[in-house]
Design a protein around this motif. Structure first.
Motif, short mmCIF file in Angstrom:
data_model
loop_
_atom_site.label_atom_id
_atom_site.label_comp_id
_atom_site.label_asym_id
_atom_site.label_seq_id
_atom_site.Cartn_x
_atom_site.Cartn_y
_atom_site.Cartn_z
N GLU A 32 -99.51 76.00 139.71
CA GLU A 32 -98.41 76.79 140.21
C GLU A 32 -97.85 77.58 139.03
OE1 GLU A 32 -98.51 75.50 144.18
OE2 GLU A 32 -97.33 77.08 143.22
N PHE A 34 -94.74 79.81 137.21
CA PHE A 34 -93.30 80.00 137.13
C PHE A 34 -92.96 80.98 136.01
CE2 PHE A 34 -91.71 76.28 139.60
CZ PHE A 34 -92.88 75.58 139.73
N TYR A 36 -89.48 81.50 133.63
CA TYR A 36 -88.14 81.05 133.29
C TYR A 36 -87.49 82.08 132.38
CZ TYR A 36 -88.70 76.39 135.28
OH TYR A 36 -88.86 75.35 136.15
N LEU A 46 -84.78 78.83 135.89
CA LEU A 46 -85.86 79.41 136.66
C LEU A 46 -85.51 80.83 137.09
CD1 LEU A 46 -88.57 78.99 138.20
CD2 LEU A 46 -87.16 78.29 140.17
N ARG A 49 -90.85 81.80 141.05
CA ARG A 49 -92.08 81.05 141.11
C ARG A 49 -93.02 81.74 142.08
NH1 ARG A 49 -90.85 75.20 143.58
NH2 ARG A 49 -93.12 75.14 143.49
N HIS A 90 -97.74 75.31 135.95
CA HIS A 90 -97.48 73.90 136.22
C HIS A 90 -98.76 73.27 136.71
CE1 HIS A 90 -96.01 70.27 138.07
NE2 HIS A 90 -94.81 70.48 137.60
N VAL A 92 -100.81 71.21 138.60
CA VAL A 92 -100.62 70.43 139.81
C VAL A 92 -101.37 69.12 139.75
CG1 VAL A 92 -100.99 70.42 142.31
CG2 VAL A 92 -100.26 72.51 141.17
N ASN A 94 -102.04 67.40 137.09
CA ASN A 94 -101.63 66.58 135.96
C ASN A 94 -100.12 66.44 136.04
OD1 ASN A 94 -101.65 65.13 133.64
ND2 ASN A 94 -102.38 66.76 132.32
N ASN A 95 -99.69 65.42 136.70
CA ASN A 95 -98.29 65.30 137.12
C ASN A 95 -97.27 65.90 136.18
OD1 ASN A 95 -98.85 63.99 139.51
ND2 ASN A 95 -98.96 62.01 138.50
N ASN A 96 -96.59 66.88 136.68
CA ASN A 96 -95.47 67.48 135.98
C ASN A 96 -95.81 67.93 134.57
OD1 ASN A 96 -92.83 67.93 137.16
ND2 ASN A 96 -92.06 67.15 135.24
N ASP A 97 -97.03 68.36 134.37
CA ASP A 97 -97.42 68.85 133.06
C ASP A 97 -97.10 70.34 133.01
OD1 ASP A 97 -100.58 68.95 131.21
OD2 ASP A 97 -98.56 69.62 130.72
N MET A 98 -95.91 70.68 132.57
CA MET A 98 -95.50 72.07 132.54
C MET A 98 -95.44 72.53 131.09
SD MET A 98 -92.21 74.02 134.18
CE MET A 98 -92.93 74.30 135.78
N ARG A 99 -96.36 73.41 130.74
CA ARG A 99 -96.40 73.98 129.41
C ARG A 99 -95.83 75.40 129.47
NH1 ARG A 99 -99.67 70.11 126.18
NH2 ARG A 99 -99.94 68.51 127.78
N PHE A 100 -95.15 75.78 128.44
CA PHE A 100 -94.55 77.10 128.38
C PHE A 100 -95.27 77.98 127.38
CE2 PHE A 100 -90.53 76.86 130.77
CZ PHE A 100 -90.53 75.51 131.09
N GLY A 101 -95.28 79.28 127.67
CA GLY A 101 -95.76 80.23 126.70
C GLY A 101 -94.77 80.33 125.56
N TYR B 35 -88.65 69.03 125.33
CA TYR B 35 -89.29 70.16 124.69
C TYR B 35 -88.63 70.42 123.34
CZ TYR B 35 -91.30 71.25 129.25
OH TYR B 35 -91.98 71.18 130.44
N LEU B 43 -91.36 77.20 123.09
CA LEU B 43 -91.11 75.90 123.72
C LEU B 43 -92.37 75.06 123.66
CD1 LEU B 43 -89.16 76.73 126.97
CD2 LEU B 43 -88.45 75.08 125.27
N PHE B 45 -94.04 71.31 124.49
CA PHE B 45 -93.87 70.12 125.31
C PHE B 45 -94.05 68.87 124.46
CE2 PHE B 45 -94.02 67.57 129.03
CZ PHE B 45 -95.10 66.71 128.94
N GLU B 48 -93.07 63.65 129.01
CA GLU B 48 -92.40 63.59 130.30
C GLU B 48 -92.39 62.16 130.81
OE1 GLU B 48 -94.19 63.35 133.61
OE2 GLU B 48 -92.44 63.71 134.87
N ARG B 55 -95.63 59.85 131.66
CA ARG B 55 -96.76 60.38 132.42
C ARG B 55 -97.57 61.38 131.62
NH1 ARG B 55 -94.98 62.13 138.47
NH2 ARG B 55 -93.72 63.63 137.31
N ASN B 56 -96.89 62.10 130.73
CA ASN B 56 -97.58 63.12 129.96
C ASN B 56 -97.05 63.17 128.55
OD1 ASN B 56 -99.56 64.82 131.54
ND2 ASN B 56 -97.82 64.83 132.93
N GLY B 98 -94.61 66.84 142.29
CA GLY B 98 -95.33 68.10 142.41
C GLY B 98 -94.77 69.18 141.52
N ALA B 99 -95.12 70.42 141.82
CA ALA B 99 -94.73 71.57 141.01
C ALA B 99 -93.34 72.04 141.43
CB ALA B 99 -95.74 72.69 141.18
N GLU B 101 -89.06 72.93 140.33
CA GLU B 101 -88.23 73.57 139.31
C GLU B 101 -87.71 72.55 138.31
OE1 GLU B 101 -84.92 75.55 141.04
OE2 GLU B 101 -84.01 76.11 139.12
#
Lengths: 110, 113
Positions: A32, A34, A36, A46, A49, A90, A92, A94-101, B35, B43, B45, B48, B55-56, B98-99, B101
């Motif tokens: 997914e 996003f 920000y 946010l 998305r 995000h 999907v 890999n649970n909640n693995d959100m990396r930012f640029g 972060y 930013l 990571f 988490e 988890r991560n 899930g994905a 906010e």
């Protein structure tokens, strides 16, 4: 490896000009996407998305799966758009693995 | 409802010391992410937590650690501080399903002298 690339660290445009903030990603599966934004002296929040397909504050973002890009666009930039923008896929699978640029700092000049 | 709260907001430490930062998520949120924000790296990571389980994890050395309590509050610890650890540390909470906010705190600004 998961990777997010925002090629422009700094972007400056004049008020009323179109603006495009680039984002390319390399991610396993179909993440997914996003965007920000962090305005001066405010929290990171946010902006939009992909899944909602909305236009927020005049911004839209197009997902190009072939090019794995998710560029943020606005046809007519406003001074209040000056901020730091982060693209965030995000993972999907890999649970909640959100990396930012690394982020792009947009400055809109009067 | 109250937003994400981070404490302390500012702190100054010297090299070799250790620091603990705290994050209280939005009520009902079970996921807390951490972060590191710096001007040069953006930013990055750290890790988490969801329901007290990590988890991560990002690519940071073992000096960076964290934990989450049963009330979803989280702490992160940095041991043997180095000058390069100077940064704004952001905490974000979400439902973790899930994905979704992320809701960010204002951050804890750490300066290492």
């Amino acid at each position: 490896a998961q990777r997010v690339t925002q090629p422009e660290k700094l972007l400056s445009v004049f008020k009323g000009a179109p603006v495009e903030l680039k984002c390319n990603y390399s991610y396993s599966g179909s993440p997914e996407l996003f965007w920000y934004v962090q305005y001066s002296r405010q929290r990171l929040q946010l902006l939009l998305r992909h899944i909602s397909r909305e236009s927020i504050k005049g911004f839209t973002a197009d997902l190009n799966k072939g090019e794995t890009s998710f560029h943020l666009k606005k046809p007519f930039a406003q001074e209040e758009d000056s901020a730091m923008y982060y693209c965030a896929p995000h993972g999907v699978y890999n649970n909640n693995d959100m990396r930012f640029g690394a982020g792009t700092r947009l400055t809109v000049k009067p | 409802k109250a937003g994400v709260t981070q404490t302390p907001r500012y702190l100054i430490k010297t090299r070799g010391q250790q620091v603990t930062l705290s994050c209280s998520p939005i009520s009902g949120h079970r996921s807390v992410s951490w972060y590191q924000q710096t001007p040069g790296q953006g930013l990055q990571f750290l890790f988490e937590y969801f329901s007290e389980t990590q988890r991560n994890k990002g690519n940071f050395p073992g000096r960076f650690s964290g934990r989450q309590f049963s009330n979803s509050r989280s702490e992160m610890n940095v041991s043997t501080l180095e000058l390069g650890d100077s940064a704004l540390y952001l905490c974000a909470s979400s439902s973790g399903q899930g994905a979704v906010e992320l809701f960010f705190g204002e951050g804890s600004r750490l300066t290492v002298l």
